[in-house]
Design a protein around this motif. Structure first.
Motif, short mmCIF file in Angstrom:
data_model
loop_
_atom_site.label_atom_id
_atom_site.label_comp_id
_atom_site.label_asym_id
_atom_site.label_seq_id
_atom_site.Cartn_x
_atom_site.Cartn_y
_atom_site.Cartn_z
N LEU B 222 0.86 -1.18 0.00
CA LEU B 222 0.00 0.00 0.00
C LEU B 222 0.90 1.23 0.00
O LEU B 222 1.70 1.41 0.91
CB LEU B 222 -0.80 0.02 1.30
CG LEU B 222 -2.26 -0.39 1.30
CD1 LEU B 222 -2.73 -0.52 2.74
CD2 LEU B 222 -3.12 0.62 0.57
N GLY B 225 -2.20 4.72 0.63
CA GLY B 225 -3.59 4.35 0.37
C GLY B 225 -3.83 3.68 -0.98
O GLY B 225 -4.94 3.26 -1.26
N ARG B 227 -3.48 0.61 -3.37
CA ARG B 227 -3.21 -0.83 -3.36
C ARG B 227 -2.39 -1.18 -4.59
O ARG B 227 -2.80 -0.87 -5.71
CB ARG B 227 -4.52 -1.61 -3.44
CG ARG B 227 -5.44 -1.35 -2.31
CD ARG B 227 -5.28 -2.45 -1.32
NE ARG B 227 -6.14 -2.21 -0.19
CZ ARG B 227 -6.09 -2.95 0.91
NH1 ARG B 227 -5.24 -3.95 1.01
NH2 ARG B 227 -6.87 -2.69 1.91
N ASP B 254 3.07 -5.32 3.63
CA ASP B 254 2.29 -4.32 4.36
C ASP B 254 2.40 -4.51 5.87
O ASP B 254 3.11 -5.38 6.35
CB ASP B 254 0.84 -4.37 3.89
CG ASP B 254 0.64 -3.58 2.60
OD1 ASP B 254 1.21 -2.48 2.52
OD2 ASP B 254 -0.05 -4.07 1.69
N THR B 257 -2.28 -8.21 8.13
CA THR B 257 -2.56 -9.47 7.44
C THR B 257 -3.23 -9.24 6.08
O THR B 257 -4.10 -8.37 5.96
CB THR B 257 -3.53 -10.29 8.31
OG1 THR B 257 -3.05 -10.26 9.65
CG2 THR B 257 -3.63 -11.73 7.83
N ALA B 258 -2.84 -10.03 5.09
CA ALA B 258 -3.51 -10.01 3.78
C ALA B 258 -4.22 -11.35 3.59
O ALA B 258 -3.69 -12.39 3.97
CB ALA B 258 -2.50 -9.78 2.67
N ARG B 311 -7.65 -13.57 -5.75
CA ARG B 311 -7.73 -12.29 -5.02
C ARG B 311 -6.58 -12.20 -4.05
O ARG B 311 -6.31 -13.14 -3.29
CB ARG B 311 -9.06 -12.21 -4.25
CG ARG B 311 -10.30 -12.10 -5.14
CD ARG B 311 -10.35 -10.76 -5.88
NE ARG B 311 -10.25 -9.62 -4.99
CZ ARG B 311 -11.29 -8.94 -4.53
NH1 ARG B 311 -12.52 -9.27 -4.88
NH2 ARG B 311 -11.12 -7.91 -3.73
N GLY B 313 -5.28 -9.68 -1.24
CA GLY B 313 -5.54 -8.46 -0.49
C GLY B 313 -6.55 -7.64 -1.25
O GLY B 313 -7.65 -8.10 -1.55
N GLY B 314 -6.19 -6.44 -1.65
CA GLY B 314 -7.12 -5.57 -2.37
C GLY B 314 -6.98 -5.64 -3.88
O GLY B 314 -7.59 -4.84 -4.59
#
Lengths: 156, 497
Positions: B222, B225, B227, B254, B257-258, B311, B313-314
């Motif tokens: 990140l 902010g 991703r 990061d 946790t992811a 997928r 994380g983001g």
């Protein structure tokens, strides 16, 4: 001193309103962020570099006001109550202080036991009502005693 | 009751000052008490300040009494006579840079980008990295996260080296002993420099055939902010034919946790650079990657030619033939429990008869840390720097009981070693040996982990939510007879956390 006591009590009541507004702002912003594809996870909540979504400020406001400002204000009310000549002022202030401390503890525990959230909301109303009662009792007492000589209320 | 009522004799009706001897004595007593309290608070504040110090003087001791130090960390190096197989020069810069697909950020680059270039070596090769600090004002040091390097190469400013100042350089040399997925990052002002990009991936390939035909990195970070996946603020497409097996090396750089999950079945084939034995298909569950941790997953694309959405994380990685779309992958409610995943195999550690048994209990309380009042992390009830120093001897079998009594998850990272999970909350591990260097310990959990003390040195054992390390969640494992000449703070300005 009654005015100070009453002022602090109104301040605490006002902070309850701030708390409700701040958390609504935070969750509203978060839901908007999620709707537009944002992902909220631990990586995001531990990131401190920028504002991630509109309304994010609501969460730290809720934390600082509830964890710091309100307990200090409620404690101050207890201290001030010793110098007011309002019957039961200290007991009401102590009651408010206990409610505020309980409210903070509940808030910190929500993460572990989400159902505590139900009590946290109800207790917020109790804090508000008791703060208003404190403020109004002091104000009423001040009106009742307005005709008395000033020397009767010499502060310590 | 008011104070006025409590002391009616001390004032007269006009509010004049009291004049009696008793009143004077009372005032003197009150003043003395005030001075004493103020002096006590001052001493507490003064003694909590850290200033310049050596890690050697830190903490209270656990384990055997230290013997006379005979080995400096500077001596704990790879064979200096052996020529390097992989040579890399990395230039660190403090600058504003554009995230592809996103916005510009103020941060740090290494080798001209963030993340820095992939360092790729084959198992057994000697890697030599020359770090050049071009413009990082606070200085820089590189830590090889998850690689069990010799202690002198660990890259912790103030413990294994001095921070490299602007214009300076430092050479790291280590043998890539274990094949797997790793990363490198700054361990000087790490909470600031890592979060703002001073990091990169490191992959060690096994000798022989690669484990999967297609091998991709998925480094998550990140940036203010934004991703990113492999440094880009956008999803990635992996163009492979139907029925392909793709290994995705997830690196969580990061602070939290992811979660990783997929629209189809996947397998967890490695954790923190160690292969999982007997991995099975995971369906309808995610796998969680601790901050600093790595997980390699294997995805097999469907035979019907559709794609799989992984997928991360983001972000997403869409894996399949070009032009096909992948189904959406809703987040599963549950995650795979690595305590019982895969098939058991010998760990080579006699955990039933450890030579050392340590407790690492994480809590939180109010106190002073470096002169600052606040709510800080505690280790075994004590605030930094009065935390344990875990003394071990070369060859010891060591077990740690890591318990989290705080209300936040802590990704615990031990430098220089891999630990195997023995049990969680008293439940023994039943799956594949679960080797980790970064382990999420959630609130209320207690893990028992074990390792063999086979890498002499002074090793940090800290939380990889790096702001927590700044807040005191860092202790050290110290081998008998090892000492360091470096100082925290001091003229080199070493601030490892």
């Amino acid at each position: 001193m009654r005015k100070v006591y009453s002022g602090i009590a109104w301040f605490v009541a006002g902070l309850v309103v701030v708390q409700a507004a701040a958390i609504a702002l935070g969750f509203g912003g978060m839901m908007h962020f999620v709707d537009t594809g944002g992902v909220v996870d631990k990586a995001l909540t531990e990131s401190r570099t920028a504002s991630n979504f509109t309304g994010e400020i609501g969460f730290p406001i809720h934390g600082i006001v509830g964890g710091l400002v309100m307990p200090i204000a409620a404690l101050l009310l207890v201290l001030v109550s010793w110098f007011t000549k309002v019957r039961g002022a200290t007991w009401w202030a102590l009651g408010l202080f206990v409610l505020v401390v309980v409210q903070g503890s509940l808030g910190y525990s929500i993460k572990d036991v989400p159902f505590i959230g139900l009590v946290h909301g109800a207790n917020a109303l109790a804090v508000f009502v008791v703060a208003v009662v404190c403020a109004r009792r002091a104000a009423r007492s001040a009106r009742d005693r307005v005709a008395e000589p000033a020397t009767a209320d010499v502060p310590a | 009751m008011s104070l006025r009522e409590a002391e009616p004799a001390t004032r007269d009706a006009g509010g004049r000052e009291p004049t009696g001897r008793g009143a004077v004595l009372r005032r003197l007593a009150a003043l003395s008490l005030l001075v004493l309290v103020a002096a006590g608070a001052g001493v507490a504040w003064w003694s909590s300040r850290l200033g310049t110090y050596s890690v050697m003087a830190m903490g209270h001791q656990h384990g055997s009494s230290p013997v006379v130090a005979t080995t400096s960390v500077t001596q704990l190096v790879a064979d200096p006579a052996r020529p390097a197989d992989v040579r890399v020069t990395l230039e660190a810069r403090q600058e504003r840079f554009v995230i592809p697909g996103g916005q510009a950020v103020d941060g740090y680059t290494i080798g001209g980008s963030s993340p820095g270039p992939v360092i790729r070596a084959r198992q057994g090769q000697l890697v030599e990295v020359t770090l050049v600090n071009q413009s990082v004002a606070d200085g820089v040091a590189l830590h090889w996260h998850g690689v069990d390097v010799p202690n002198a190469e660990d890259g912790v400013a103030g413990i294994t080296q001095d921070a490299v100042p602007v214009g300076g350089r430092h050479v790291y040399r280590f043998v890539a002993t274990d094949a797997g997925t790793y990363w490198y990052h700054s361990h000087q002002m790490s909470h600031e420099q890592v979060e703002r990009g001073l990091l990169g991936p490191l992959v060690v390939d096994p000798v022989g055939a690669p484990p999967a035909a297609v091998d991709r990195l998925a480094l998550l970070h990140l940036y203010a902010g934004q991703r990113t996946l492999n440094g880009r603020a956008e999803d990635e497409l992996v163009d492979v034919p139907a029925g392909s097996t793709v290994r995705v090396r997830v690196v969580n750089t990061d602070q939290g946790t992811a979660a990783v999950w997929s629209s189809g079945p996947f397998r967890v084939v490695a954790t923190d650079g160690h292969d999982v034995t007997g991995p099975t298909d995971v369906t309808g569950r995610s796998v969680l990657v601790a901050a600093g941790g790595r997980v390699d997953v294997e995805v097999r694309t469907p035979a019907d030619g559709s794609a799989t959405r992984l997928r991360l994380g983001g972000r997403s990685m869409v894996i399949g033939p070009a032009g096909t779309s992948a189904p959406d992958a809703p987040q599963p409610r549950d995650s795979v429990d690595l305590l019982a995943y895969g098939s058991p195999a010998p760990t080579g550690i006699d955990t039933a008869h450890p030579d050392r048994t340590f407790e690492y209990v994480i809590g939180r309380r109010f106190g002073l840390l470096d002169g600052r009042p606040g709510s800080w992390w505690t280790i075994n009830g004590q605030l930094f720097p009065d935390v344990p120093m875990f003394h071990v001897r070369l060859g010891d079998v060591v077990t740690f009981r890591i318990e989290n009594r705080s209300d936040e998850v802590h990704p615990m990272h031990l430098h220089g070693h891999h630990v195997v999970v023995v049990s969680r909350d008293g439940v023994a591990a039943t799956g594949s040996p679960w080797w980790v260097d970064s382990l999420d310990v959630r609130p209320g959990e207690a893990y028992e982990v074990a390792f063999v003390a086979d890498n002499p040195g002074i090793w940090s054992d800290h939380c990889h939510t790096l702001a927590h390390a700044v807040e005191g969640l860092v202790a050290h494992v110290m081998y008998e007879g090892v000492t360091t000449p470096y100082l925290i703070a001091g003229s080199a300005g070493n601030h490892p956390e």
